[in-house]
Design a protein around this motif. Structure first.
Motif, PDB file in Angstrom:
ATOM      1  N   GLU A 148       0.818  -1.212   0.000  1.00  0.00           N
ATOM      2  CA  GLU A 148       0.000   0.000   0.000  1.00  0.00           C
ATOM      3  C   GLU A 148       0.853   1.263   0.000  1.00  0.00           C
ATOM      4  O   GLU A 148       0.535   2.232  -0.683  1.00  0.00           O
ATOM      5  N   ALA A 149       1.941   1.257   0.762  1.00  0.00           N
ATOM      6  CA  ALA A 149       2.824   2.423   0.806  1.00  0.00           C
ATOM      7  C   ALA A 149       3.466   2.663  -0.562  1.00  0.00           C
ATOM      8  O   ALA A 149       3.563   3.810  -1.016  1.00  0.00           O
ATOM      9  N   ARG A 150       3.883   1.604  -1.234  1.00  0.00           N
ATOM     10  CA  ARG A 150       4.474   1.752  -2.573  1.00  0.00           C
ATOM     11  C   ARG A 150       3.444   2.275  -3.569  1.00  0.00           C
ATOM     12  O   ARG A 150       3.757   3.105  -4.422  1.00  0.00           O
ATOM     13  N   GLN A 151       2.220   1.788  -3.451  1.00  0.00           N
ATOM     14  CA  GLN A 151       1.151   2.261  -4.332  1.00  0.00           C
ATOM     15  C   GLN A 151       0.900   3.747  -4.112  1.00  0.00           C
ATOM     16  O   GLN A 151       0.791   4.525  -5.057  1.00  0.00           O
ATOM     17  N   LYS A 152       0.812   4.168  -2.853  1.00  0.00           N
ATOM     18  CA  LYS A 152       0.601   5.586  -2.538  1.00  0.00           C
ATOM     19  C   LYS A 152       1.778   6.436  -2.997  1.00  0.00           C
ATOM     20  O   LYS A 152       1.593   7.567  -3.454  1.00  0.00           O
ATOM     21  N   LEU A 153       2.990   5.889  -2.909  1.00  0.00           N
ATOM     22  CA  LEU A 153       4.183   6.614  -3.344  1.00  0.00           C
ATOM     23  C   LEU A 153       4.143   6.846  -4.852  1.00  0.00           C
ATOM     24  O   LEU A 153       4.495   7.926  -5.333  1.00  0.00           O
ATOM     25  N   ARG A 154       3.694   5.837  -5.598  1.00  0.00           N
ATOM     26  CA  ARG A 154       3.568   5.991  -7.051  1.00  0.00           C
ATOM     27  C   ARG A 154       2.554   7.075  -7.413  1.00  0.00           C
ATOM     28  O   ARG A 154       2.707   7.767  -8.421  1.00  0.00           O
ATOM     29  N   GLU A 155       1.531   7.212  -6.598  1.00  0.00           N
ATOM     30  CA  GLU A 155       0.470   8.181  -6.882  1.00  0.00           C
ATOM     31  C   GLU A 155       0.697   9.542  -6.230  1.00  0.00           C
ATOM     32  O   GLU A 155      -0.073  10.472  -6.452  1.00  0.00           O
ATOM     33  N   LEU A 156       1.768   9.676  -5.439  1.00  0.00           N
ATOM     34  CA  LEU A 156       2.018  10.909  -4.700  1.00  0.00           C
ATOM     35  C   LEU A 156       2.332  12.066  -5.643  1.00  0.00           C
ATOM     36  O   LEU A 156       3.181  11.958  -6.519  1.00  0.00           O
ATOM     37  N   GLU A 215       4.295  19.672   3.338  1.00  0.00           N
ATOM     38  CA  GLU A 215       3.305  18.598   3.402  1.00  0.00           C
ATOM     39  C   GLU A 215       3.692  17.436   2.489  1.00  0.00           C
ATOM     40  O   GLU A 215       3.526  16.271   2.839  1.00  0.00           O
ATOM     41  N   TYR A 216       4.224  17.780   1.303  1.00  0.00           N
ATOM     42  CA  TYR A 216       4.654  16.745   0.366  1.00  0.00           C
ATOM     43  C   TYR A 216       5.794  15.919   0.959  1.00  0.00           C
ATOM     44  O   TYR A 216       5.770  14.687   0.926  1.00  0.00           O
ATOM     45  N   VAL A 217       6.786  16.596   1.531  1.00  0.00           N
ATOM     46  CA  VAL A 217       7.933  15.914   2.135  1.00  0.00           C
ATOM     47  C   VAL A 217       7.479  15.053   3.308  1.00  0.00           C
ATOM     48  O   VAL A 217       7.961  13.929   3.491  1.00  0.00           O
ATOM     49  N   THR A 250       6.810   9.687   5.401  1.00  0.00           N
ATOM     50  CA  THR A 250       5.953   8.696   6.057  1.00  0.00           C
ATOM     51  C   THR A 250       5.854   7.425   5.233  1.00  0.00           C
ATOM     52  O   THR A 250       5.986   6.316   5.753  1.00  0.00           O
ATOM     53  N   LEU A 251       5.661   7.567   3.936  1.00  0.00           N
ATOM     54  CA  LEU A 251       5.561   6.405   3.054  1.00  0.00           C
ATOM     55  C   LEU A 251       6.881   5.641   2.986  1.00  0.00           C
ATOM     56  O   LEU A 251       6.899   4.406   3.030  1.00  0.00           O
ATOM     57  N   MET A 252       7.986   6.365   2.892  1.00  0.00           N
ATOM     58  CA  MET A 252       9.292   5.702   2.833  1.00  0.00           C
ATOM     59  C   MET A 252       9.601   4.926   4.106  1.00  0.00           C
ATOM     60  O   MET A 252      10.167   3.834   4.043  1.00  0.00           O
ATOM     61  N   LEU A 253       9.212   5.455   5.232  1.00  0.00           N
ATOM     62  CA  LEU A 253       9.437   4.754   6.498  1.00  0.00           C
ATOM     63  C   LEU A 253       8.618   3.459   6.573  1.00  0.00           C
ATOM     64  O   LEU A 253       9.037   2.495   7.202  1.00  0.00           O
ATOM     65  N   GLN A 254       7.460   3.448   5.949  1.00  0.00           N
ATOM     66  CA  GLN A 254       6.651   2.239   5.921  1.00  0.00           C
ATOM     67  C   GLN A 254       7.254   1.176   5.011  1.00  0.00           C
ATOM     68  O   GLN A 254       7.075  -0.011   5.223  1.00  0.00           O
ATOM     69  N   ILE A 255       7.977   1.614   3.987  1.00  0.00           N
ATOM     70  CA  ILE A 255       8.577   0.679   3.040  1.00  0.00           C
ATOM     71  C   ILE A 255       9.854   0.070   3.600  1.00  0.00           C
ATOM     72  O   ILE A 255      10.127  -1.109   3.419  1.00  0.00           O
ATOM     73  N   MET A 256      10.620   0.859   4.338  1.00  0.00           N
ATOM     74  CA  MET A 256      11.916   0.371   4.839  1.00  0.00           C
ATOM     75  C   MET A 256      11.769  -0.601   5.970  1.00  0.00           C
ATOM     76  O   MET A 256      10.980  -0.784   6.683  1.00  0.00           O
TER      77      MET A 256
END
Length: 136
Positions: free
Chosen positions: A107-115, A123-125, A130-136
């Protein structure tokens, strides 16, 4: 954090202010699990706690009845010596295995692709981090 409890005095007379306890109720939220483990790691670092059994016991106090599971159990489990988890690393691994959403990375990778940046850079950063921390 909402408030600070009275400080802990370390061996060298250093007074450490400890945040009030925030229990973990067992929600399947990667951010909440990571937050609990990060706070515990920082606490153990500050008080210079190296004993894994003490770390697991202290961290298990932050679990409410809803979040108890197999290896941790309750205080009577500890008194009887029945706790299956003896190391801090295993505690963290098992907590994540039990309470992380099963598809958090996907889900985090999917949201990252759509970010997309639609508001401020800050806010973008924040969302990207947040998404990168979920992936690592």
């Amino acid at each position: 954090m909402a408030g600070i409890t009275k400080g802990i005095v370390l061996a060298k007379g250093i007074n450490v202010k400890v945040p009030k306890r925030k229990d973990y109720g067992g929600s399947r939220d990667a951010h909440e699990v990571d937050d609990l483990l990060w706070r515990m790691d920082k606490y153990f670092e500050i008080v210079k706690e190296d004993d894994d059994v003490v770390k697991v016991r202290n961290a298990s106090m932050y679990l409410t009845e809803v979040s108890y599971w197999g290896g941790i159990g309750s205080v009577p489990t500890w008194k009887k010596g029945l706790c299956k988890i003896k190391t801090w690393e295993k505690f963290k691994r098992e907590l994540k295995k039990q309470f992380y959403p099963m598809n958090v990375v996907y889900e985090a990778r999917q949201k990252l692709r759509e970010l997309r940046q639609t508001a401020t850079i800050r806010e973008y950063v924040r969302e990207f981090t947040t998404l990168m921390l979920q992936i690592m």
